[in-house]
Design a protein around this motif. Sequence first.
Motif, short mmCIF file in Angstrom:
data_model
loop_
_atom_site.label_atom_id
_atom_site.label_comp_id
_atom_site.label_asym_id
_atom_site.label_seq_id
_atom_site.Cartn_x
_atom_site.Cartn_y
_atom_site.Cartn_z
N UNK A 1 13.79 25.42 -17.81
CA UNK A 1 14.22 25.47 -16.54
C UNK A 1 13.48 26.88 -15.93
N UNK A 2 12.02 26.72 -16.25
CA UNK A 2 11.27 27.78 -15.53
C UNK A 2 10.91 27.47 -14.20
N UNK A 3 9.78 28.24 -13.76
CA UNK A 3 9.46 28.30 -12.28
C UNK A 3 8.02 27.48 -12.29
N UNK A 4 7.98 26.53 -12.48
CA UNK A 4 6.79 25.83 -12.39
C UNK A 4 6.72 24.63 -11.10
N UNK A 5 5.90 24.95 -10.31
CA UNK A 5 5.68 24.09 -9.04
C UNK A 5 4.46 23.49 -9.27
N UNK A 6 4.66 22.00 -8.83
CA UNK A 6 3.13 21.17 -8.69
C UNK A 6 3.37 20.44 -7.26
N UNK B 1 0.88 -1.22 -0.06
CA UNK B 1 0.03 0.04 0.18
C UNK B 1 1.04 1.28 -0.08
N UNK B 2 1.96 1.36 0.68
CA UNK B 2 2.89 2.47 0.93
C UNK B 2 3.23 2.60 -0.63
N UNK B 3 4.13 1.54 -1.25
CA UNK B 3 4.64 1.67 -2.64
C UNK B 3 3.61 2.03 -3.55
N UNK B 4 2.01 1.72 -3.45
CA UNK B 4 1.09 2.09 -4.16
C UNK B 4 0.91 3.84 -3.96
N UNK B 5 0.86 4.03 -2.89
CA UNK B 5 0.68 5.52 -2.49
C UNK B 5 1.69 6.24 -3.04
N UNK B 6 3.06 5.78 -3.03
CA UNK B 6 3.94 6.58 -3.50
C UNK B 6 3.88 6.73 -4.97
N UNK B 7 3.59 5.54 -5.73
CA UNK B 7 3.24 5.54 -7.05
C UNK B 7 2.19 6.59 -7.60
N UNK C 1 0.94 9.18 -5.73
CA UNK C 1 1.60 10.63 -5.65
C UNK C 1 2.44 10.99 -6.93
N UNK C 2 3.20 10.18 -7.29
CA UNK C 2 4.16 10.50 -8.37
C UNK C 2 3.33 10.50 -9.56
N UNK C 3 2.23 9.76 -10.03
CA UNK C 3 1.46 9.82 -11.09
C UNK C 3 0.43 11.14 -11.08
N UNK C 4 -0.04 11.47 -10.12
CA UNK C 4 -0.80 12.66 -10.02
C UNK C 4 0.15 13.87 -10.24
N UNK C 5 1.24 13.79 -9.43
CA UNK C 5 2.28 14.94 -9.73
C UNK C 5 2.71 15.11 -11.54
N UNK C 6 2.80 13.72 -11.86
CA UNK C 6 3.25 13.62 -13.45
C UNK C 6 2.20 14.38 -14.30
N UNK C 7 0.99 13.90 -14.02
CA UNK C 7 -0.17 14.31 -15.07
C UNK C 7 -0.38 15.82 -14.67
N UNK D 1 5.07 10.47 -15.02
CA UNK D 1 3.83 9.72 -15.14
C UNK D 1 4.02 8.20 -15.45
N UNK D 2 5.32 7.86 -16.06
CA UNK D 2 5.60 6.63 -16.56
C UNK D 2 5.80 5.86 -15.12
N UNK D 3 6.94 6.67 -14.41
CA UNK D 3 7.34 5.91 -12.87
C UNK D 3 6.12 5.69 -12.03
N UNK D 4 5.27 6.44 -12.10
CA UNK D 4 3.94 6.22 -11.39
C UNK D 4 3.10 5.15 -11.59
N UNK D 5 3.03 5.10 -13.04
CA UNK D 5 2.15 3.80 -13.79
C UNK D 5 2.99 2.52 -13.27
#
Length: 158
Positions: free
Chosen positions: A44-49, A16-22, A24-30, A63-67
């Motif tokens: 090299x802009x100033x975009x924060x997510x 579950x912990x690994x899935x939650x990390x995945x 978070x990374x997927x949502x961050x990527x999208x 996105x790829x790593x999250x999936x």
Amino acid sequence: MVHFPVNHPARPIYRVLAGLVGLYILVFGIWGTVQTLGEPLFDRGDTWVLGLRTNLAFSLVSVIFGIVLIIGASRRGNLGHYMNLTAGVVFLVTSILMMAVLQTDANFLNFSMSTVIVSMFFGLLLLGTGLYDKVGTDEHAAEERRHRHHPVSEAHTR
């Protein structure tokens, strides 16, 4: 000899912990892809997510790593075990390399120090989950427990 606990009782929690990390990374990527769409790939802009600085390349890789992490966490066999170990090492190595080039033009993924810290944390978390989510037969688990609790007696019988 490498020692990985087999059929650890807390294995579902680690997955579950690994899935939650995945997740978070997927949502961050999208979200990062949506925010940086139309900008250059290695901008090299100033975009924060979600508290992390990003660019289009880093968002797409996320996105790829999250999936991949979600797929690994959802598998019942040892695929998740190996994927978490590998992803943990990849996250740790990437964070150290990106920290080394943080203030240079080689920072092509637009990392910030907060991104480095989160990547190190995720790497350690995934490495830890990978160490404890190995699946095996009941006989293999019993042999591993016997070896763990009585390693000296086995060494003398050889």
